[in-house]
Design an enzyme around this catalytic site. Structure first.
Site, PDB file in Angstrom:
ATOM      1  N   ASP A  17     -22.044 -39.528   6.369  1.00  0.00           N
ATOM      2  CA  ASP A  17     -22.401 -40.814   6.968  1.00  0.00           C
ATOM      3  C   ASP A  17     -23.846 -41.140   6.592  1.00  0.00           C
ATOM      4  O   ASP A  17     -24.757 -40.372   6.881  1.00  0.00           O
ATOM      5  CB  ASP A  17     -22.256 -40.717   8.490  1.00  0.00           C
ATOM      6  CG  ASP A  17     -22.190 -42.078   9.167  1.00  0.00           C
ATOM      7  OD1 ASP A  17     -22.403 -43.091   8.480  1.00  0.00           O
ATOM      8  OD2 ASP A  17     -21.929 -42.116  10.374  1.00  0.00           O
ATOM      9  N   ASP A 111     -20.480 -47.136   4.342  1.00  0.00           N
ATOM     10  CA  ASP A 111     -21.495 -46.107   4.519  1.00  0.00           C
ATOM     11  C   ASP A 111     -20.976 -44.761   5.001  1.00  0.00           C
ATOM     12  O   ASP A 111     -21.775 -43.896   5.366  1.00  0.00           O
ATOM     13  CB  ASP A 111     -22.581 -46.603   5.483  1.00  0.00           C
ATOM     14  CG  ASP A 111     -22.033 -46.918   6.864  1.00  0.00           C
ATOM     15  OD1 ASP A 111     -20.803 -47.036   7.004  1.00  0.00           O
ATOM     16  OD2 ASP A 111     -22.833 -47.057   7.800  1.00  0.00           O
ATOM     17  N   GLU A 112     -19.667 -44.546   5.005  1.00  0.00           N
ATOM     18  CA  GLU A 112     -19.169 -43.244   5.448  1.00  0.00           C
ATOM     19  C   GLU A 112     -17.825 -42.934   4.805  1.00  0.00           C
ATOM     20  O   GLU A 112     -17.063 -43.831   4.444  1.00  0.00           O
ATOM     21  CB  GLU A 112     -19.051 -43.180   6.976  1.00  0.00           C
ATOM     22  CG  GLU A 112     -18.083 -44.174   7.571  1.00  0.00           C
ATOM     23  CD  GLU A 112     -17.923 -43.999   9.073  1.00  0.00           C
ATOM     24  OE1 GLU A 112     -17.916 -42.848   9.553  1.00  0.00           O
ATOM     25  OE2 GLU A 112     -17.789 -45.020   9.766  1.00  0.00           O
TER      26      GLU A 112
END
EC number: 2.7.7.7
Length: 417
Positions: A17, A111-112
């Site tokens: 993350d 983003d993860e």
């Protein structure tokens, strides 16, 4: 140095993350802001925080908070509007890095992602070594940090990355799962929202351990058969889901909240054009075409309606999305209704390379797509908004201050870590 024996025994799943992703990318672009509170989001009375640096979070600022409130909590913060094209470009580079390590990468958002590294050990070492390798390369190549959770299941790996933030790594081996899970509050479990949490607290269940020691049938009676079973399994660390690589995005879009309610159809039309252009750019960036276009309209009293239409041919051209979106809006016959928010969404996405295309396209369609591709190149070089339709040139300066101030866009959403 050889990895410590057994430090990742039984762990093959990573959850990676990015830390405060949008804000971190902005600080990378403006290094003079490093170590200061930065907020990414819309300005004005109706602006909403999309991301904030940890310096801002110390004041209580968080995503989805009204920007005005965030500035009351942290008046020294720098507010930036954000650049989704830039974030998408950085995300694609990070995901490419993950796929260079293992083909089993399941992105959750920009983003993860989850990674199954069970097949990468011989080449790169155990899961801990791989997590350290990822953290170092993300920082070296992108200038931002990430946090990594290492575990035997997706659920525990995700919780571990959250506990490792910011810029850390936490390993939870199978024998350690109960000691890690059971002290956590019940809202740490996937599927426990405010209403479910309220029900569990009424039953005196405050921690995951409390919940784990309640019979499954009791939870099923209180929460329903499916939810009760699901939470009971998670409370004992049981999560059979595998990492599913490259899950296709089902939709992507953008929406805007106006700084004051709008009742002028011309203003709505301009906004629909702007949102359609943004959505088309997002489609092109992920290599997809849309089969269906939908719009969302939220009124001054917060009542919300949606409408959709399936296209004859899938597209990633902003003008084609706009024509459909405008037709859907005009068909509502709203006349002088007071509008708070409008949104455009592309749905039923298909891969652009594999999609069946008409063999003959008119010169106008070719020209429009070529122009939008040129605008994409200009945006990458000179920044978002470098090239846009003439209709939108004075969009933010129209009389009455009705320009939109807050925006949200994405495929499956962009949670910020």
């Amino acid at each position: 140095m050889a990895p410590a024996a057994g430090r990742a025994a039984g762990c093959t799943v990573l959850h990676v993350d990015m830390d405060a992703f949008f804000a971190s990318v902005e600080v990378r672009r403006r290094p003079e802001l490093a170590g200061t509170p930065v907020i990414v989001g819309g300005a004005g009375n109706r602006g909403v925080v999309t991301s904030a640096t940890y310096e801002a979070r110390r004041y209580g600022v968080h995503a989805a908070m009204p920007t005005a409130r965030a500035l009351r909590l942290c008046p020294t913060a720098t507010v930036l509007p954000g650049d989704m094209a830039l974030y998408t470009e950085v995300s694609r580079s990070v995901m490419a890095l993950f796929r260079s390590i293992t083909p089993l990468v399941e992105p959750l958002s920009l983003d993860e992602a989850f990674l199954d590294v069970s097949g990468a050990g011989r080449r790169l070492g155990d899961a801990v070594a791989i997590g350290e390798h990822i953290r170092a390369r993300v920082y070296d190549e992108q200038g931002i940090t990430c946090s990594v959770g290492v575990a035997g299941t997706k659920f525990v790996a995700k919780l571990a990355s959250t506990r490792a933030k910011p810029d850390g790594m936490l390993v939870v081996r199978p024998p350690e799962v109960m000691g890690f899970l059971h002290p956590l509050p019940v809202n740490a479990l996937w599927g426990v929202g405010p209403k479910t949490e309220e029900t569990l607290l009424r039953l005196g269940l405050r921690t995951v351990g409390d919940l784990a020691h309640v019979p499954a049938r009791t939870l099923q009676r209180a929460l329903g058969a499916a939810a009760g079973t699901h939470l009971h399994e998670l409370a004992w660390g049981r999560d059979p889901r595998r990492v599913v690589p490259d899950e296709p995005e089902r939709s992507t879009g953008a929406e805007e909240t106006f700084s004051s309610d709008v009742d002028d159809p011309a203003v709505i039309h301009r906004e629909l054009l702007h949102l359609s252009e943004r959505t088309a750019g997002r489609l092109r960036s992920i290599g997809c075409l849309a089969r269906t276009v939908s719009i969302k309209v939220r009124f001054a009293d917060f009542a919300t309606i949606t409408r959709s239409r399936t296209l004859g041919t899938p597209t990633d051209v902003g003008k084609e999305l706009y024509d459909t979106a405008r037709a859907l809006y005009d068909a509502l016959g709203l006349e002088r209704a007071r509008i708070r928010l409008v949104g455009v969404r592309a749905e039923r996405l298909v891969d652009a390379g594999a999609a069946h295309q008409q063999l003959e396209l008119g010169a106008r369609e070719h020209g429009r797509r070529d122009a939008e591709l040129a605008a994409d190149r200009a945006a990458r070089r000179f920044g978002a908004g470098a090239v846009r339709p003439a209709t939108l040139l004075h969009r933010s300066g129209r009389p009455g201050g009705t320009g939109p101030r807050a925006a949200r866009t994405g495929g499956r959403g962009h949670p910020e870590g």
